[in-house]
Every structure is written in C-alpha cells, then in structure tokens.
Write a protein that holds these residues in place. Structure first.
Motif, short mmCIF file in Angstrom:
data_model
loop_
_atom_site.label_atom_id
_atom_site.label_comp_id
_atom_site.label_asym_id
_atom_site.label_seq_id
_atom_site.Cartn_x
_atom_site.Cartn_y
_atom_site.Cartn_z
N UNK A 131 0.68 -0.91 0.11
CA UNK A 131 0.24 -0.10 0.49
C UNK A 131 0.67 1.34 0.36
N UNK A 132 2.03 1.16 1.01
CA UNK A 132 3.15 2.31 0.62
C UNK A 132 3.22 2.52 -0.64
N UNK A 133 3.84 1.39 -1.49
CA UNK A 133 4.03 1.84 -1.99
C UNK A 133 2.83 1.88 -3.20
N UNK A 134 2.49 1.35 -3.32
CA UNK A 134 1.01 2.21 -4.14
C UNK A 134 1.24 3.83 -3.98
N UNK A 135 1.23 4.11 -2.66
CA UNK A 135 0.51 5.31 -2.51
C UNK A 135 2.14 6.32 -3.04
N UNK A 136 2.93 5.72 -3.36
CA UNK A 136 4.15 6.71 -3.13
C UNK A 136 4.11 6.87 -5.36
N UNK A 153 3.24 10.12 -9.96
CA UNK A 153 3.01 9.60 -11.07
C UNK A 153 2.06 11.46 -11.45
N UNK A 154 1.90 11.99 -10.00
CA UNK A 154 0.98 13.18 -10.00
C UNK A 154 2.18 14.52 -10.69
N UNK A 155 3.29 14.24 -9.68
CA UNK A 155 4.25 14.93 -9.57
C UNK A 155 4.29 14.96 -11.15
N UNK A 156 4.66 13.87 -12.30
CA UNK A 156 4.55 14.13 -13.64
C UNK A 156 5.80 12.79 -13.66
N UNK A 157 5.93 11.84 -12.52
CA UNK A 157 7.23 10.89 -13.70
C UNK A 157 6.52 9.73 -14.29
N UNK A 158 5.83 9.81 -15.58
CA UNK A 158 5.58 8.69 -16.26
C UNK A 158 6.00 6.99 -15.48
N UNK A 159 4.57 6.26 -15.30
CA UNK A 159 4.08 5.07 -15.02
C UNK A 159 5.74 4.36 -14.25
N UNK A 160 5.50 4.17 -15.22
CA UNK A 160 7.79 2.91 -15.41
C UNK A 160 8.56 3.70 -13.84
N UNK A 167 10.18 5.02 -6.93
CA UNK A 167 9.06 4.30 -5.27
C UNK A 167 10.38 3.35 -4.49
N UNK A 168 10.18 2.76 -4.97
CA UNK A 168 11.01 1.45 -4.83
C UNK A 168 12.67 1.84 -4.26
N UNK A 169 12.92 3.30 -4.72
CA UNK A 169 14.31 2.92 -3.74
C UNK A 169 14.26 3.57 -2.45
#
Ligand code: FE2
Ligand code: FE2
Lengths: 414, 283
Positions: A383-388, A393-400, A406-408
């Motif tokens: 859930x934390x990872x999903x939220x991050x 993405x809202x800030x403009x990063x592409x999904x991948x 987020x993993x970092x």
C-alpha cells in the motif's frame, strides 16, 4: 480643518485644540491637520491650554516644523476673537521626505514571483520606508514555495487543531498482553523519533522562506505544531503503562539524518512529505486498524488526519513547480537516488519495529496468527508503494519511472 | 597636524550612539570623496582646548563649549567660526516648572525657594534658567544634580533627577529644556498634569560645528558642504540624521548665544580668556 490657498500662495489650515495639551494628545490633532498641507503650508493653531505655546514650539522643533507668531488681525482692535491662533506652524519637509522613495511590499491581494530582500519583515502590501535592513531569505521564489490553494490549506489546518489532553481518553486501563504492550511501546518509540525529524525539517525552512509568502509560512508553522502534538501523544502512549521506551536503531536514525540534512526546500519537501509522510499515512492507517487498545487507535487516527494535510501541501506545490520547471523532476530523481546511495549500507527499518508491526497485526503468538500478521505487514508495504507511485505520477513521472523511484525509497518508511 | 589629508573633527562621547553616528558619517563622507575622520573626547573642555591648539580642525560643540572656544581663541589671537548647526538646535527655550498646586504665580514668588537644576555645566537645565531668574532679581536656593559633569548637559540624567525632585516635593521648582517636560511626562517621570510652567527663558541656540581659523578651507569647505547637502529624503543618511536628532544641517549662526554668555559671566563659569573659573566644576 480645511486646507485652502492662503494669502502668500501657500496652502493654509486651522486647528482648534480647545483645552487639549501636548501631554494629552494635542500632537495627534496637529499632526492630522498638517497631513493635509504641503511643505511650507501654514497651520493656524488655537487652543486654551496654558502651556500650548511652549509645548507647540518644542514639538515643532522635534518634528521638523517651524513656529511663527500669528499675523496681527488687520484693522483688528480690542480683544482677539476666542478662536484666534496662538501660533502658526509652518510645515517642514520631514514627513514628506521620510516617505520619499517608499514602495509597497507587493499587494495585499497576491504574491509576486520574487520578493526583494528589502521588503524584509514588512507585511505584504504595506508601504515601506526606504532604507531599512536587507534581510536575506534565500527561499524566495514563488515557483519554489507556492501552491494556489495554500491559503485554504492553512485555514483548514488551523481549524483542525486538536488538544492532546481532551481529544484522547487517556484513562484507558492497562490490561494488554505484556508482549503486545511491548510491541506498542516499540512502535511508539519509533514514531516519536520520526516525528522529531518531521518537525525539524519544516522548522528549519521557516526562517529561510521569504515572509511575503505568508500563507506558506503559516501552513508550515501549523505543520510544526502538528508534529509537536504527535511527539507528545506517541510519547505519552509509550509511557502510559511502562516506564521505559523501546529501541532506536542506527539505520533508522541514519535515514532520518539524510532528511534533516537536505537543505533544498523542494528536495526536502519531496523526500519528507511526498515520500515519507505519504508512507506514514499508510502506516498510521495500519496502526488504526490493528491497534490493540483505544488510545493507540485514537492517536493513530488523529495523527493520520494531520499527515494527510502535510502530504497534500508537498504534492500541491511540487506539482505546480514541476509544471513550470521541466528540470525539477530530474532533480527530484537525483535526490531520491542520492539518498538511496547514502543509505545503501545501513540496515533500514529497525528489526524491532518490523517485528512489532507483525505482532500487532497478528494479535497473538500462534504460528497461524503470526503468518497472517506477516501477510498484513506485506500488504502495508504494498500500500505504501502504491501510494508513493500514485503521488510520483501526479508530480509528472511516467509510470515505470515512478515504480522504479518508489522502490528506492528508504526502508525506514520516513 | 599628523593627519593633514582629512578633516579631523572632535566629538564628545556622551553616549555610545556617538560612535554609531560619527562612524556612519565618516563612511558616508569618505565614500563620497570628502576626507573626514573624528576623535572622541570624554569632556568638552579638552575638546575645545585641542581645537584652539590646532590638534583638531573642527569640534562638534555644545553651546557652552562654543563660548569657551571663542574666548580661548581670542586669547590666543585666533578666531573660531560656527559653520553649521542642526535645525533642531535653533530657538530652544528652557522652562521653570512648579507643581500644579504650587502657590507661585510669577518668578518673583520663587524668592528663597529651592530650585532643582541639572549638572553644574548644563546650559539648558542650570546656567540659562538660573540666570533668567537672577536677571529678574529672584534669589533662590539651588539644588544641583551633577550627572555627567563635563558633558555640558548632554547627559539628560541630571535634568531628569531635577524633575523627580520637583515631583517628590524635595524642590519647589525645576529647570528643564522645554521639550523635556513633554518627554518626562510621557516616560512617567512626571505624572500627567502634575506640573506647570512658571517661566520660560528667551530663545537660544544649542550645538554648533566650530572650526578654528587655521584649519585649511580645502578640508573645511567640502566637509561643511557635504553635511549641508545631506537630505532627509535620502534613505542612506536618514537613520544617521534620526540618531543625531535632526532633519537638516543648517548654516551656523552666533547671535543666539547671548543669554548663555551672560550666564557664564554672571556665575563666573569661564574667565574672559576662556579659563575654567567655575567653583565645584570637576569635568
Ligand atoms: Fe507527524
Ligand atoms: Fe507530518
């Protein structure tokens, strides 16, 4: 008093002080009357106070005006009229000169892109006398700090302040399984440590943000006050039935230190609010769900509401900034990578904290319950990872890229 | 003169702000190409002696120091000029205060009464008002408050103590500069409405920039011109003008030191040659 052209071409006016003396505020009336006159204008002052002439002279000298005797009444004879002037004040240049070159510190109704240091601590929109000290507020760009909804966000935050003494029923009795209580104490110990970092980060920026961006300073001040309450309630819960706290790991403290040491406002806001406090919202929701007692449940819920606001402002102003500055995303990525590298050789989340989360979600010590607890903690981490990822993405990063970044994020959650 | 390339001015350090003021003016003047430096003195007496001895070119003088400078210079075959003054130093008056309920209605009613005054060398709170009473033929008992002796009354302490003595009933009257009745009321030294003005002196001028005739005009003229040109509208000098308490530097004039000169002679403060002759004066 009505200014009108006088005989000598200069404007003139009249003020009657009646019985008022200079120790009782006569200067206010004289000042008011002079305000309507240009330098060189003549103010006829009358009044009955026995020391009016003495004090008017002294006052005029200090205020940069000249005092003259009134012109004799042409063709006048006998007693002077009751409102005859005691003296004539010839207005000096001092009042006008003081405000020469004065400018407004922007407008009361909006912010400018880059307020100058010379506006200093003046209220936004105030008329500022030239020549004050230059104050260096280095976080001084609208693009970096501002969010369009910040005034509303501040008002909302101010309206949602709660009193730890009354918002929580602290009278709940002891009675938890001692090992569950130990897990609660350990989690509270961890939370206090993280709240301290979350308080220091915005507090350090408060003195660096140009006060022109008043609502930002106000919002962050309330955020600091929020964290102060969080520290209080988590500490109080830890000591509710015990007299000792749990452990603080070197890895956890290393993670927080990298947050506190970030000196760039955008980067700090990104690491703290978008990533750290965002993850904490999920953690507090988890504690709210699996809290073994009403006090823990209540304080997790209260803190979660506050943290949501902290996340919302971080996302809002960085989203706005990213729209205007395409290079921002690259810098944010750099910040998260640098922090990851700095923490690569540290242990991450305190083992005691992880175990306590499992125990809390398990509720008891049977193998089946522990297995279920472990699964719930894994779901929390997802859930934390999903939220991050959503916020990235809202800030403009592409999904991948959002998934990769987020993993970092620090394994310490904050 | 060991520093011939700058105008050297003396100022009396009656308050720590004197350093801020003249250091500020020094930087400003030097930055605009007017060579200027200053020396601080602890009393006016040494300052005027050094002026007439040509150790300094100019002295920021109290009115009493001006009178002594004139006399010392004359005795040494030199002259001094008052080149400049503050607008706020023109046409001051001193007042003799009594308590509001005092039976005294005219200065003559103070005959034999105790009058509180400032320091022995204060023109405004001692010499001029006491001479004013004496010239009116009124003989009084003087209660002096010697604070900051040697500073020629620049230290307000003696004057404030005199006002306190009046308010406390330890004196029948007190002598202060006209503006200080307002100041002492505002700051609470005198309860509002507790005193009234019994007498007011003639108008007199206060400090001036005194220059000795041997000072090179090539140094004096740019210095005076630069000060005269300072505008209250200039945000860079306004804080200095505020601190020194003026709106503009005005030309010097010497026709309004007569009341003080009469007081100096009446009380034997200085001799005609500028010697310090005042009893009980230990600057
Ligand atoms: Fe918090
Ligand atoms: Fe927070």
């Amino acid at each position: 008093m009505t200014p009108r052209p006088g005989g000598g071409g200069a404007a003139s006016g009249r003020v009657d002080l009646a019985g008022l003396g200079f120790t009782d505020g006569a200067d206010l009336l004289v000042r008011r009357a002079l305000a309507g006159l240009p330098p060189g204008g003549r103010l006829h002052v009358s009044g009955r106070h026995p020391e009016l002439r003495v004090h008017l002279g002294a006052w005029c000298r200090g205020a940069g005006h000249r005092l003259e005797d009134p012109e004799p009444d042409p063709g006048g004879s006998g007693a002077p009229p009751s409102d005859a002037a005691v003296a004539v004040v010839v207005k000096g240049r001092r009042d006008d000169d003081r405000w020469f070159g004065a400018v407004r510190a922007g407008s009361a109704h909006g912010v400018v892109d880059r307020p100058p240091g010379s506006w200093g601590l003046a209220a936004r929109g105030a008329l500022i006398e030239a020549g004050g000290p230059e104050v260096h507020f280095d976080v001084n760009e609208r693009e970096v700090v501002w969010a369009d909804a910040v005034a509303r966000m501040y008002a909302h935050a101010a309206s949602r302040q709660w009193d730890p003494a009354t918002a929580v029923d602290w009278s709940s009795a002891a009675g938890l399984d001692p090992e569950i209580e130990t897990a609660v104490v350990q989690l509270m110990t961890y939370l206090v440590e993280n709240e301290q970092a979350a308080l220091i980060v915005p507090a350090r920026f408060l003195g660096r943000i140009h006060p022109h961006f008043r609502e930002v300073v106000q919002l962050l001040s309330v955020q600091v006050a929020d964290e102060a309450r969080h520290m209080e309630v988590f500490n109080r819960r830890a000591l509710l039935h015990r007299d000792r706290l749990g452990t603080s790991s070197a890895g956890g403290r290393a993670s927080l230190l990298t947050l506190v040491e970030e000196t760039d406002f955008s980067m700090a806001s990104f690491l703290l609010s978008v990533l750290g406090e965002g993850s904490f919202v999920d953690l507090l929701a988890f504690l709210h769900t699996y809290a073994p007692d009403p006090v823990t449940r209540r304080i997790a819920w209260l803190a979660m509401q506050d943290e949501r606001r902290h996340v919302a402002f971080g996302v809002a102003h960085l989203q706005r900034q990213a729209e205007q500055d395409p290079a921002l995303l690259g810098r944010l990525r750099g910040a998260i990578e640098r922090r990851h590298d700095a923490l690569a050789d540290t242990a991450g989340l305190n083992d005691d904290v992880f175990a306590s989360l499992v125990v809390l979600a398990a509720g008891e010590w049977t193998p089946a319950a522990i297995a279920a607890g472990g699964e719930r903690v894994r779901r929390l981490q997802h859930a934390m990872d999903d939220g991050r990822r959503r916020r990235l993405v809202r800030l403009g990063f592409p999904l991948d890229e959002a998934a990769e970044l987020s993993a970092l994020h620090t394994r310490n959650f904050m | 003169m060991s520093v011939p390339d700058a105008l050297l001015m003396g100022a009396v350090a009656y308050d720590p702000k004197v350093v801020t003021i003249w250091e500020g003016f020094r930087r400003r003047l030097n930055a605009t190409g007017v060579p200027f430096d200053y020396l601080l003195y602890s009393t006016y007496e040494r300052q005027v002696e050094d002026l007439v001895a040509e150790r300094i070119h100019a002295a920021w003088n109290s009115p009493l120091a001006w009178i002594r400078a004139e006399r010392l210079a004359a005795a040494a075959g030199r002259t001094v000029t008052a080149e400049l003054m503050r607008d706020t130093d023109r046409d001051l008056t001193s007042v003799v205060l009594v308590r509001a309920d005092s039976p005294a209605r005219t200065p003559a009613d103070l005959a034999g009464a105790t009058v509180a005054v400032g320091a022995v060398d204060s023109p405004q709170a001692t010499l001029i008002p006491l001479a004013h009473l004496a010239e009116a033929g009124v003989e009084v008992k003087v209660r002096r408050f010697d604070v900051g002796v040697g500073l020629h009354g620049d230290h307000i302490g003696g004057e404030r103590d005199a006002a306190r003595a009046l308010a406390a009933g330890e004196a029948d009257a007190a002598c202060v500069i006209d503006a200080n009745q307002l100041l002492f009321t505002r700051e609470g030294t005198l309860p509002p409405g507790s005193v009234r003005v019994l007498a007011q002196t003639e108008r007199y001028d206060h400090c001036n920039m005194t220059v000795v005739d041997t000072a090179p005009r090539s140094l004096v003229d740019p210095f005076i011109a630069a000060l005269r040109a300072m505008s209250y509208a200039d945000a860079a000098v306004r804080p200095l003008l505020d601190l020194e308490g003026l709106t503009s530097w005005e030309p010097g004039r010497t026709d309004r030191y007569a009341a003080l000169a009469r007081a100096v002679d009446r009380f034997g403060f200085y001799g005609a040659d500028g010697t310090v002759t005042a009893a009980e004066y230990r600057p």
